[in-house]
Design a protein around this motif. Structure first.
Motif, mmCIF file in Angstrom:
data_model
loop_
_atom_site.group_PDB
_atom_site.id
_atom_site.type_symbol
_atom_site.label_atom_id
_atom_site.label_comp_id
_atom_site.label_asym_id
_atom_site.label_seq_id
_atom_site.Cartn_x
_atom_site.Cartn_y
_atom_site.Cartn_z
ATOM 1 N N ASP A 92 0.801 -1.227 0.000
ATOM 2 C CA ASP A 92 0.000 0.000 0.000
ATOM 3 C C ASP A 92 0.837 1.282 0.000
ATOM 4 O OD1 ASP A 92 -2.268 -1.493 -0.036
ATOM 5 O OD2 ASP A 92 -2.785 -1.202 2.070
ATOM 6 N N ASP A 161 -6.805 -8.109 -2.706
ATOM 7 C CA ASP A 161 -6.835 -6.655 -2.578
ATOM 8 C C ASP A 161 -5.874 -6.004 -3.573
ATOM 9 O OD1 ASP A 161 -7.508 -4.169 -1.556
ATOM 10 O OD2 ASP A 161 -6.144 -4.301 0.144
ATOM 11 N N VAL A 165 -6.897 -3.429 -7.372
ATOM 12 C CA VAL A 165 -6.609 -2.012 -7.615
ATOM 13 C C VAL A 165 -6.909 -1.682 -9.085
ATOM 14 C CG1 VAL A 165 -4.800 -0.268 -7.680
ATOM 15 C CG2 VAL A 165 -4.887 -1.892 -5.792
ATOM 16 N N ASP A 242 -7.353 4.851 0.420
ATOM 17 C CA ASP A 242 -7.993 3.900 -0.497
ATOM 18 C C ASP A 242 -8.428 4.575 -1.795
ATOM 19 O OD1 ASP A 242 -7.633 1.809 1.242
ATOM 20 O OD2 ASP A 242 -9.624 1.967 2.150
ATOM 21 N N LYS A 247 -8.814 1.950 -4.827
ATOM 22 C CA LYS A 247 -9.200 0.640 -4.301
ATOM 23 C C LYS A 247 -10.713 0.558 -4.188
ATOM 24 C CE LYS A 247 -5.340 -1.090 -1.564
ATOM 25 N NZ LYS A 247 -5.011 -1.700 -0.260
#
Length: 296
Positions: A92, A161, A165, A242, A247
């Motif tokens: 991240d 996750d 993206v 995010d 995201k």
């Protein structure tokens, strides 16, 4: 937050801090930089929700014991290792965690990676060192944590996750990701706290798992809400992270009010799952409410 719950969380935070301090290598150990990075990340406070859930679950079945401490410390080691790795530039790429520089900013990427690895190993050392539990119970606890932390749980969710993206998953796909990434360790916290008492029935374990699955999802829904509504100083991490990474979130899919409604519905599911428990489970009920009402 209700005063009894606030007192409970404060007590849990103080208790787990002592347990974690004793589990870690001392500051003057060999490889001092690595140990410093481990201590920097593990002893920096935080909400300690997963240990609190383990303590509350043990309380709902019987009582908190030294075995609960070992379970709680193992869970927090896994959680913090995941945060260290989540923050790395390859993941991240965050520079703020719990109001201070992330581990790789304070030390280096290599040191942060190794600190996370070492905390993961320390988690299983905590469980196998719970000598007041019989070997079968210790093995059951290790199996629960392996499943929750690995490819079928938290790490699997992290992989989904990363792949999501700049994509547009639907609600079902988003929920699957978060049941693994966030929910699996929360479920393990509740279930392992009960198992460590040695007195939980299969029916009680099943009900607690249902409760934990609901609050695990609610936790992420509320995180997504706070990413939009809270500020960086309150969150202790970068607000809007995010969105910046494009995201998928519950707010993006459901809208802000829809996400809030989802969180409330999940809280009700969690409370309903505890209908067969008496007042000893009131702390679990209060924790569910806290998860969807928290502001950071």
């Amino acid at each position: 937050m209700q005063p009894p719950l606030k007192a409970f969380l404060t007590e849990c935070q103080a208790r787990i801090e002592t347990v974690l301090e004793s589990a870690l290598p001392p500051p003057n150990a060999s490889e001092p930089t690595l140990v410093a990075a481990m201590r920097y990340s593990l002893l920096d406070g935080g909400k300690r929700i997963r240990p609190a859930l383990a303590y509350a679950s043990a309380q709902a079945i019987d009582a908190v014991s030294p075995a609960t401490d070992q379970v709680a410390s193992a869970l927090e080691c896994i959680h913090v290792y995941s945060l260290i790795h989540d923050d790395l530039p390859a993941m991240d790429d965050d520079n703020l965690r719990r109001g201070k520089p992330t581990c790789h900013i304070a030390f280096s990427e290599a040191t942060a990676t190794l600190a996370g690895d070492a905390l993961q190993a320390l988690a299983f050392q905590c469980l196998t060192g719970a000598t007041d539990l019989d070997s079968d119970t210790r093995l059951q606890l290790v199996q629960q944590l392996c499943l929750a932390a690995g490819a079928q749980g938290m790490v699997g969710g992290q992989a989904i996750d990363l792949a999501a993206v700049n994509c547009a998953p639907d609600l079902q796909q988003l929920q699957r990701m978060h049941r693994l990434k966030t929910g699996a360790l929360i479920v393990a916290s509740v279930v392992m706290g009960a198992i460590a008492t040695g007195k939980a029935s299969p029916t009680q374990i099943a009900a607690l798992k249902t409760y934990a699955e609901a609050i695990g999802l609610a936790f992420q829904v509320q995180d997504d809400i706070l990413d939009v509504t809270a500020d960086t100083a309150t969150l202790g991490k970068q607000q809007g992270a995010d969105i910046a990474l494009n995201k998928p979130t519950y707010v993006a899919l459901l809208g802000l009010e829809g996400a809030r409604r989802k969180a409330r519905d999940l809280h009700q599911q969690a409370v309903d799952a505890l209908s067969g428990f008496d007042s000893k489970a009131d702390t679990l009920r209060a924790l569910s409410a806290y998860i969807v009402e928290r502001e950071k």
